[in-house]
Design an enzyme around this catalytic site. Structure first.
Site, short mmCIF file in Angstrom:
data_model
loop_
_atom_site.label_atom_id
_atom_site.label_comp_id
_atom_site.label_asym_id
_atom_site.label_seq_id
_atom_site.Cartn_x
_atom_site.Cartn_y
_atom_site.Cartn_z
N HIS A 153 19.67 -22.84 -34.53
CA HIS A 153 19.99 -23.43 -35.84
C HIS A 153 20.30 -22.29 -36.81
CE1 HIS A 153 18.57 -26.46 -39.18
NE2 HIS A 153 19.74 -25.89 -39.45
N HIS A 163 12.64 -32.87 -31.37
CA HIS A 163 11.80 -32.56 -32.53
C HIS A 163 10.35 -32.95 -32.31
CE1 HIS A 163 10.47 -31.58 -36.49
NE2 HIS A 163 11.62 -30.95 -36.64
N GLY A 164 9.50 -31.93 -32.26
CA GLY A 164 8.06 -32.16 -32.14
C GLY A 164 7.59 -32.46 -30.73
N THR A 202 10.80 -27.39 -41.39
CA THR A 202 11.68 -27.66 -40.26
C THR A 202 12.51 -28.89 -40.61
OG1 THR A 202 11.72 -28.20 -37.90
CG2 THR A 202 9.83 -29.01 -39.12
N THR A 203 13.44 -29.28 -39.72
CA THR A 203 14.32 -30.42 -40.05
C THR A 203 13.50 -31.71 -40.04
OG1 THR A 203 15.96 -29.17 -38.82
CG2 THR A 203 16.60 -31.37 -39.55
N GLU A 247 23.10 -25.80 -34.07
CA GLU A 247 22.70 -26.77 -35.09
C GLU A 247 23.06 -26.19 -36.45
OE1 GLU A 247 18.51 -27.23 -34.75
OE2 GLU A 247 18.63 -28.12 -32.77
N ARG A 264 16.87 -17.95 -42.32
CA ARG A 264 15.46 -17.56 -42.20
C ARG A 264 15.09 -17.07 -40.80
NH1 ARG A 264 12.52 -23.41 -42.86
NH2 ARG A 264 13.87 -23.48 -44.67
N HIS A 265 15.84 -17.51 -39.78
CA HIS A 265 15.52 -17.00 -38.43
C HIS A 265 16.80 -16.50 -37.74
CE1 HIS A 265 16.28 -21.25 -37.82
NE2 HIS A 265 15.05 -21.63 -38.08
N ASN A 323 15.43 -24.51 -27.72
CA ASN A 323 15.74 -23.97 -29.04
C ASN A 323 14.99 -22.64 -29.23
OD1 ASN A 323 15.26 -23.43 -31.85
ND2 ASN A 323 16.18 -25.42 -32.29
N GLY A 342 11.90 -26.72 -28.83
CA GLY A 342 11.75 -25.33 -29.25
C GLY A 342 10.32 -24.89 -29.41
N HIS A 343 9.68 -25.37 -30.47
CA HIS A 343 8.40 -24.82 -30.90
C HIS A 343 7.34 -24.81 -29.80
CE1 HIS A 343 4.60 -24.77 -33.26
NE2 HIS A 343 5.27 -23.83 -33.91
N GLU A 383 21.75 -37.02 -31.39
CA GLU A 383 20.43 -36.55 -31.01
C GLU A 383 19.44 -37.33 -31.85
OE1 GLU A 383 19.77 -32.35 -30.64
OE2 GLU A 383 17.61 -32.59 -30.97
N ARG A 416 9.18 -9.24 -39.38
CA ARG A 416 9.02 -7.80 -39.62
C ARG A 416 10.37 -7.09 -39.73
NH1 ARG A 416 4.00 -5.55 -38.03
NH2 ARG A 416 2.45 -6.99 -38.83
N ASP A 425 15.09 -20.60 -31.97
CA ASP A 425 14.94 -20.15 -33.37
C ASP A 425 13.67 -19.32 -33.58
OD1 ASP A 425 17.17 -21.64 -33.89
OD2 ASP A 425 16.13 -23.25 -34.94
N HIS A 426 12.58 -19.75 -32.91
CA HIS A 426 11.30 -19.09 -33.22
C HIS A 426 11.16 -17.71 -32.59
CE1 HIS A 426 10.17 -22.31 -35.68
NE2 HIS A 426 10.27 -23.19 -34.71
N ARG A 468 20.63 -21.52 -40.26
CA ARG A 468 20.32 -22.15 -41.56
C ARG A 468 21.02 -21.43 -42.69
NH1 ARG A 468 16.22 -25.54 -42.94
NH2 ARG A 468 15.19 -26.51 -41.18
N1 PXP Z 1 16.65 -30.72 -32.31
C1 PXP Z 1 16.97 -30.50 -33.61
C2 PXP Z 1 18.23 -31.11 -34.13
C3 PXP Z 1 16.18 -29.69 -34.43
O1 PXP Z 1 16.53 -29.48 -35.71
C4 PXP Z 1 15.02 -29.09 -33.88
C5 PXP Z 1 14.18 -28.19 -34.72
O2 PXP Z 1 14.89 -27.06 -35.07
C6 PXP Z 1 14.73 -29.33 -32.53
C7 PXP Z 1 15.55 -30.17 -31.77
C8 PXP Z 1 13.56 -28.71 -31.85
O3 PXP Z 1 12.36 -29.14 -32.44
P1 PXP Z 1 11.00 -28.48 -32.01
O4 PXP Z 1 11.07 -27.03 -32.39
O5 PXP Z 1 9.98 -29.23 -32.81
O6 PXP Z 1 10.86 -28.67 -30.54
#
Ligand code: PXP
Length: 256
Positions: free
Chosen positions: A43, A194-195, A100-101, A70, A49-50, A7, A217-218, A151, A18, A9-10, A45
């Site tokens: 994602h 997620h996480g 976050t979600t 997403e 935001r990103h 992912n 992602g993160h 998922e 910026r 997004d970040h 949104r």
């Molecule tokens: N899967 C879904 C559906 C998500 O919404 C997210 C967060 O955007 C992720 C995976 C990835 O989560 P993380 O950034 O915590 O790894």
């Protein structure tokens, strides 16, 4: 072999901080694919935001693996997806105030809007996944509405790992396993995310061998600050491959 979706997004979060042109999510996606990822996830949104609409359009042209979008199941998003046609759409719940979600969809409560979104997206040729908690009733309803995949939200498992509560960690892994087995029996592809990070993913892979794909992602984008994006992806991919291969060997031995 376990599949890794990254992912990005970040990467866009950093750019939007910026309002610069860099870092470029398309360039990031190319490096991530080169490092062996199987899918790029973004994602879009409602508050943008990103990731921006133009990013998704560009990624559709440049991503050579699979593009997983997403989004919330709103008419605006369904229209965008049907226009851009990512390979996979993952429907997620969205709250403006959330960082976050935070949790999975309530498929039972939102059957009408979800069912209509699934139908439109599938008719336009996309695979549809629902981001849900490890709950058998949610899976049954997902099947009834005609989605292809789920998922599973791993956030609760990751929170218990942070709190080092062994009993709750085991509990969550068992929920994830039961849900994954049930979903597989129902013919759904099972992803999770997620996480997840370089430390907590191993037990999840070992104990929930039914999960076929991880979307992360993160932790990967954070690790990239220190080791570079390609190395950060390769390190995660190696964990998936080595721990996943042990699972396969164990399964084969058990069959002998
Ligand atoms: N899967 C879904 C559906 C998500 O919404 C997210 C967060 O955007 C992720 C995976 C990835 O989560 P993380 O950034 O915590 O790894």
């Amino acid at each position: 072999m376990l599949r890794l979706g990254v992912n990005i997004d970040h990467v866009a979060t950093l750019r939007q901080a910026r309002k610069t042109r860099y870092p470029n999510p398309m360039a990031a996606a190319a490096l991530i694919e080169k490092a062996g990822a199987n899918q790029i996830t973004v994602h879009l949104r409602e508050d943008r935001r990103h990731i921006q609409d133009s990013d998704v359009r560009e990624l559709r042209k440049t991503v050579s693996t699979l593009l997983n979008l997403e989004m919330a199941a709103t008419p605006e998003m369904v229209k965008i997806a049907c226009d851009i046609k990512p390979d996979v759409v993952t429907l997620v719940p969205e709250r403006r105030q959330e960082m976050t979600t935070e949790k999975g969809l309530d498929v039972l409560k939102n059957a009408d809007p979800l069912g209509s979104a699934i139908q439109k997206l599938k008719s336009a040729g996309m695979d549809v996944s629902l981001f849900i908690e490890a709950d058998l009733r949610q899976i049954e309803e997902t099947v009834r509405l005609g989605a292809d995949r789920i998922e599973l939200h791993t956030g609760r498992y990751c929170d218990w790992v942070d709190k080092r509560d062994k009993k709750e960690i085991q509990n969550e892994l068992q929920h994830l396993k039961t849900a994954s087995q049930f979903a597989l029996e129902k013919g759904l592809l099972v992803a999770a995310g997620h996480g997840l990070n370089y430390d907590n993913i191993e037990d999840c892979i070992r104990q929930v061998s039914e999960i076929e794909e991880y979307n992360i992602g993160h932790s990967i984008i954070s690790r990239a600050i220190f080791v570079g994006l390609e190395n950060a992806v390769t390190e995660m991919k190696e964990i998936l491959e080595t721990v996943g291969a042990n699972n396969k060997e164990n399964k084969e031995e058990a069959l002998l």
